[in-house]
Design an enzyme around this catalytic site. Structure first.
Site, mmCIF file in Angstrom:
data_model
loop_
_atom_site.group_PDB
_atom_site.id
_atom_site.type_symbol
_atom_site.label_atom_id
_atom_site.label_comp_id
_atom_site.label_asym_id
_atom_site.label_seq_id
_atom_site.Cartn_x
_atom_site.Cartn_y
_atom_site.Cartn_z
ATOM 1 N N SER A 1 1.624 -9.936 -0.988
ATOM 2 C CA SER A 1 1.215 -8.529 -0.849
ATOM 3 C C SER A 1 1.484 -7.934 0.524
ATOM 4 O O SER A 1 1.653 -6.718 0.647
ATOM 5 C CB SER A 1 -0.268 -8.380 -1.189
ATOM 6 O OG SER A 1 -1.061 -9.179 -0.338
ATOM 7 N N LYS B 1 0.816 -1.221 0.000
ATOM 8 C CA LYS B 1 0.000 0.000 0.000
ATOM 9 C C LYS B 1 0.848 1.268 0.000
ATOM 10 O O LYS B 1 0.454 2.291 -0.542
ATOM 11 C CB LYS B 1 -0.956 -0.003 1.185
ATOM 12 C CG LYS B 1 -2.077 -1.035 1.011
ATOM 13 C CD LYS B 1 -3.322 -0.632 1.756
ATOM 14 C CE LYS B 1 -4.491 -1.501 1.357
ATOM 15 N NZ LYS B 1 -4.348 -2.909 1.828
ATOM 16 N N GLU C 1 -9.690 7.037 3.075
ATOM 17 C CA GLU C 1 -10.617 6.099 3.697
ATOM 18 C C GLU C 1 -9.788 4.904 4.151
ATOM 19 O O GLU C 1 -8.720 4.631 3.615
ATOM 20 C CB GLU C 1 -11.665 5.638 2.682
ATOM 21 C CG GLU C 1 -11.240 4.467 1.769
ATOM 22 C CD GLU C 1 -10.146 4.802 0.759
ATOM 23 O OE1 GLU C 1 -9.963 6.011 0.472
ATOM 24 O OE2 GLU C 1 -9.466 3.885 0.268
#
Ligand SMILES: *Cc1c(COP(=O)(O)O)cnc(C)c1O
Length: 393
Positions: free
Chosen positions: A375, A94, A116
């Protein structure tokens, strides 16, 4: 359907085939147009690219390695490799997107960023990137999630961010996105909205994919260096689809099969239908009246009732294939990778591995070379997994 290339750019109004676009209230249109222009300009500017790459190396720890997984390969009868986004700062891919969007925020002359978050992973990454550049940061989080993810709320506060609990609707991620968009309308002059996946109105799905494409670009070169060549399959888990889009970008023009793995309770490709949500046309979980349904997954990062529009397009065109796995298979995969390779994966990531272990000898020929996008790391999930495995309530 428009005639775009594989992982090519969307058309000028942000369409990937029949999907994407910019379904926003009139008041948000100027902000989206400003952002698109700023991104186009920055992404063509060598000094911006240099700053982005330098930050990824000095702050995030890139390039993350590709790790061969010999013991698991032997067990499964595959040649398995993992791209290690779990080793990136804050524990997942991220941060790559956040680095891009925070640098862009500063370049646009804005001093504040909003985001968010569902489980809190994107919120923590955004608070991290904001702290580094001295940007004010507000994170919208469903009230239900602020209770479930108390520790991440505290992390964001430690990093100097303000966390706003959202009390509308089901008080989860979908409502946090709505609230962030509502807030953005009122403050576009000094505030950027940092969306956390390849979703939302144009240019977000495209821009976020570009900021994540570093994953696939690095991995393709690293596999060459390891003598592994082009993998037969590239496999990634899919929530909104940003880690998958990032790794697919490095292999879109190769012969590799591209596989996205969704949670069975949030499978927008398998169980969804076309509709409009959060500024985009894509595949969504909805009832016959277009009411959005709640996604249900043990991994909060895959709990989104839709999928990024480019994935809807890739599924439609057949260039990528999407499958769903259930919670039980995921727990097995979580333990399997931990025990056989010494890597505790995020529960989201374990979905991708669960599909691989299930399909060896079926959809995956034995002996195939498979690249798994790892990930994120599982530290955030060990308490939950402990409860599930030990049968505690
Ligand atoms: C957020 C998250 C995901 C899901 O998001 P995508 O946009 O689909 O990549 C997957 N894995 C990890 C570790 C995450 O934190």
């Amino acid at each position: 359907m428009s005639n775009i290339g594989v992982m090519g750019d969307p058309d000028e109004r942000g369409h990937f085939g029949d999907f994407g676009g910019r379904f926003v209230p009139e008041a948000l249109m100027p902000a989206c147009l400003e952002l698109e222009e700023a991104f186009r300009d920055a992404w063509a500017d060598p000094s911006f690219i240099n700053e982005y790459r330098t930050t990824l190396s000095q702050f995030v720890g890139r390039p993350t390695p590709v790790t061969p997984l010999p013991r698991l390969s032997e067990k499964l009868g595959l040649r398995l490799y993992a791209k290690r986004e779990d080793l990136a700062h804050t524990g997942s891919h991220k941060i790559n997107n956040v680095v891009g969007q925070t640098l862009l925020t500063r370049r646009m002359g804005k001093t504040r960023i909003i985001a968010e978050t569902g489980a809190g992973q994107h919120g923590v990454a955004t608070a991290t990137g904001a702290a580094r550049l001295g940007l004010a940061c507000t994170v919208f989080m469903g009230e239900v999630d602020t209770v479930r993810q108390e520790l991440n709320v505290f992390r964001m506060e430690l990093l100097g961010a303000r966390v706003v609990p959202v009390t509308s609707g089901s008080r989860t991620l979908k409502d946090a996105v709505n609230e962030a968009m509502r807030e953005w309308v009122t403050c576009v002059a000094d505030t950027h909205y940092c969306i956390g996946s390849v979703m939302g109105p144009h240019p977000f799905p495209w821009m976020v994919r570009e900021f994540q494409s570093i994953i696939g670009i690095e991995a393709a070169a690293q596999l060459e260096e390891l003598g592994a060549g082009t993998p037969d399959l590239v496999v990634a888990c899919v929530g909104g689809g940003s880690n998958a889009a990032g790794i697919f970008a490095g292999f879109a023009n190769s012969d590799a099969r591209l596989i996205g793995v969704e949670a069975a309770g949030g499978a927008a490709v398998a169980s969804g239908s076309p509709g409009v949500l959060h500024g985009m046309r894509s595949l969504l979980l909805q009832d016959e009246f277009g009411q959005i349904e709640e996604a249900h997954s043990m991994s909060a990062g895959l709990d989104y009732p839709g999928i990024g529009p480019e994935h809807a397009y890739l599924a439609d065109s057949g260039r990528a294939e999407y499958f769903a796995v259930g919670d039980e298979e995921v727990l097995d995969a979580f333990s399997l990778l931990s025990e056989s390779e010494g890597i505790i994966p995020a529960l989201e990531t374990a979905h991708a591995l669960a599909w691989i272990t299930r399909e060896v000898g079926a959809l995956i020929p034995r002996g195939a070379t498979v690249l798994l996008n790892l990930s994120g790391r599982g530290d955030k999930d060990v308490a939950q997994v402990r409860q599930l495995l030990k049968g505690e309530s």
